[in-house]
Scaffold this active site. Structure first.
Site, short mmCIF file in Angstrom:
data_model
loop_
_atom_site.label_atom_id
_atom_site.label_comp_id
_atom_site.label_asym_id
_atom_site.label_seq_id
_atom_site.Cartn_x
_atom_site.Cartn_y
_atom_site.Cartn_z
N ARG A 231 0.84 -1.19 0.00
CA ARG A 231 0.00 0.00 0.00
C ARG A 231 0.87 1.24 0.00
O ARG A 231 1.91 1.29 0.68
CB ARG A 231 -0.91 0.03 1.23
CG ARG A 231 -2.06 -0.96 1.15
CD ARG A 231 -3.09 -0.56 0.11
NE ARG A 231 -3.95 -1.67 -0.27
CZ ARG A 231 -4.69 -1.69 -1.34
NH1 ARG A 231 -4.68 -0.67 -2.18
NH2 ARG A 231 -5.45 -2.73 -1.61
N GLU A 260 -2.50 8.21 -5.61
CA GLU A 260 -2.61 7.56 -6.92
C GLU A 260 -3.82 8.12 -7.66
O GLU A 260 -4.83 8.44 -7.04
CB GLU A 260 -2.74 6.04 -6.75
CG GLU A 260 -1.52 5.40 -6.12
CD GLU A 260 -1.63 3.89 -5.99
OE1 GLU A 260 -2.64 3.31 -6.45
OE2 GLU A 260 -0.71 3.27 -5.44
N HIS A 278 1.00 0.40 -9.84
CA HIS A 278 0.08 -0.39 -9.02
C HIS A 278 -0.45 -1.59 -9.81
O HIS A 278 -1.65 -1.73 -10.06
CB HIS A 278 -1.10 0.47 -8.53
CG HIS A 278 -1.74 -0.11 -7.30
ND1 HIS A 278 -2.39 0.65 -6.36
CD2 HIS A 278 -1.85 -1.39 -6.86
CE1 HIS A 278 -2.86 -0.12 -5.39
NE2 HIS A 278 -2.55 -1.36 -5.68
#
Length: 532
Positions: A231, A260, A278
């Site tokens: 994370r 993000e 990601h």
């Protein structure tokens, strides 16, 4: 009209197929905020991935919403407290991407160790510089795993195959369990000092944000390489960039960022940083598994069933197959109890008897609580908000389990104390007819009965005497109410008697009152036990 399932981001065709037969499936671009809020006004369920924000405003815009489903593991983009306050179930797919995420961490570690990304870019730019991109072997190195949850364990088992020494920091795992995995538990500072590679596998919580910052990076073994595919925000990106610039950290593999989408980070300035957007869950297999998992959860939720992957339901978790048939029974017993009691109890005990108690039956207390309030509050009662409704009204609901039974192999009883001092109880069991589960009431306020726990039930209490059954039957027949089943229970001839009837149509309050007055009933009530 079928319930509306709103899909706000791309979902696997197989997942859509699960929903298409029973629901009105609609699509919207979840990143188009006005379009999302407009579409939510008619949605019973919404399925998102990571780009769509389901916050308090979105929940408020969806008066019919029953479930929010995140096709993935994290819930950073779903405001769970806001959903819970509205009784909206939140589900995710907690195991859908664990293999993909673990493999991504391994891929980043290997790419950082061998300078794969920068060497590839250089070669494609026409540069052949083998010596510049000399790397290190993984074999024989100490790998520190921060977090031994499901992904951390998968990562550890895979990286162990490279002949590494594994140490881990996780305050919530027992040393014996770590030893079974071939991992030595250490404190965080020891892990930082000893590790040649560090891979982070923690959830994002207030306690873990910034876990690896300037102070921690000052303790690391020189030349360490750090991987974060968990994370964003667990590692301070600026502090890590500074440590790389100073040479204390030899490289990093980063798949997640504090904000993000991320297209600008101090880490992007370094050739020895492998940065990906990601991609931890970005495999065809993980996407398909996540979509299928949440589609099945949405279907269960909209059908009123218990959903194991609901994150904001008390007693969440896997429900044993033997316990599942008792869920609708417990809920219907809760509804029948409130009808017989004539209101909300001061305290309630859900008693479960029989060998079934060898399983975790705590979910039956939750189901009964849902039933207790389904007919007495205006808002939708769900597995999510039922405990909150009980707490707000000062109703304590407890669970009692006993192995021994009376006549039934499994018996569930909802027993409660009323504000006026009375005690009321309703009991039931599940029998089997072929492949069908049959739910039955076996006791109502001390009277032995045997009648199906389904449809609309009427309970009339009166003094035993001839002609009462005929009087009630005539009155209901003249009103167009069909009686599907009926049973009379008494303790002794001429004493107090309970008549229980199953009828095909709901009775108005006036007709129920008329029926009670026609026989001089001391109590009359109706319970709607029809499936929702």
């Amino acid at each position: 009209m079928n319930p509306v399932v709103l899909i706000a981001e791309e979902l696997a065709p197989a997942a859509i197929e699960v929903l298409a037969h029973d629901f009105d499936v609609r699509h919207v671009d979840g990143t188009d905020r006005p379009a999302l809020l407009s579409a939510l006004s008619e949605a019973d369920a919404v399925i998102v991935r990571s780009a769509t924000q389901i916050d308090a405003e979105a929940v408020a815009a969806a008066p019919r919403l029953k479930v929010v489903a995140r096709a993935g593991v994290g819930l950073d983009n779903v405001e769970v407290p806001a959903a819970t306050a509205r009784g909206v179930m939140v589900v995710n797919a907690p195991t859908s991407n664990i293999v993909s995420a673990a493999e991504q961490a391994v891929a980043l570690l290997l790419a950082v160790a061998r300078n794969t990304a920068s060497a590839s870019s250089a070669l494609k730019a026409g540069e052949w510089k083998r010596s510049k991109y000399t790397g290190v072997e993984v074999q024989g190195k100490t790998v520190g795993v921060v977090g031994l949850g499901r992904i951390g364990v998968l990562f550890a088992s895979r990286i162990a195959a490279f002949g590494t020494r594994l140490i881990a920091y996780d305050p919530y795992i027992q040393p014996a369990r770590a030893a079974q995995l071939g991992v030595r538990l250490v404190g965080l500072e020891e892990l930082l000092r000893e590790s040649d590679f560090i891979s982070i596998h923690l959830p994002k919580t207030p306690e873990t944000v910034g876990l690896i910052g300037e102070k921690e990076l000052a303790l690391v073994k020189p030349g360490v390489r750090i991987i974060n595919a968990a994370r964003g925000g667990l590692v301070d990106e600026q502090a890590l960039a500074d440590a790389i610039a100073e040479g204390r950290v030899a490289g990093a593999g980063v798949d997640v960022y504090s904000k993000e989408p991320c297209t600008s980070s101090p880490l992007f300035a370094f050739d020895n940083v492998v940065a990906t957007p990601h991609l931890g869950a970005s495999t065809h297999e993980a996407q398909d598994k996540a979509g299928l998992a949440v589609a099945k959860s949405v279907k269960l939720a909209l059908q009123g069933e218990f959903v194991p992957d609901a994150v904001n339901v008390q007693a969440g978790g896997v429900v044993a197959e033997d316990v599942r048939p008792l869920l609708p029974l417990a809920e219907k017993l809760g509804r029948a109890f409130t009808a017989v009691a004539g209101g909300i109890a001061a305290s309630v005990t859900v008693e479960v008897r029989g060998e079934i108690v060898s399983h975790d039956v705590s979910v039956l207390k939750l189901a009964a609580t849902k039933g207790l309030f389904s007919s007495v509050v205006e808002e939708q009662v769900t597995y999510v908000n039922a405990p909150h409704l009980a707490a707000e009204r000062g109703v304590e609901v407890t669970l009692a389990t006993l192995v021994e039974t009376a006549e039934q192999p499994t018996l569930v009883t909802v027993r409660g104390a009323l504000p006026d001092g009375r005690t009321v109880s309703v009991s039931g069991t599940v029998t089997h007819s072929g492949a069908r589960d049959v739910l039955k009431l076996t006791e109502v306020d001390g009277f032995d009965v045997e009648i199906g726990a389904e449809g609309i039930l009427l309970f009339l209490r009166y003094a035993d005497r001839p002609g009462v059954v005929g009087t009630v039957g005539t009155l209901l027949g003249e009103s167009g109410i069909n009686i599907a089943a009926m049973q009379v229970a008494r303790r002794e001839a001429g004493g107090e008697t309970l008549m229980t009837l199953t009828v095909d149509q709901a009775l108005g309050a006036d007709l129920l009152t008329s029926a009670a007055e026609s026989i001089g009933a001391t109590a009359a009530s109706a319970a709607d036990l029809r499936d929702e």
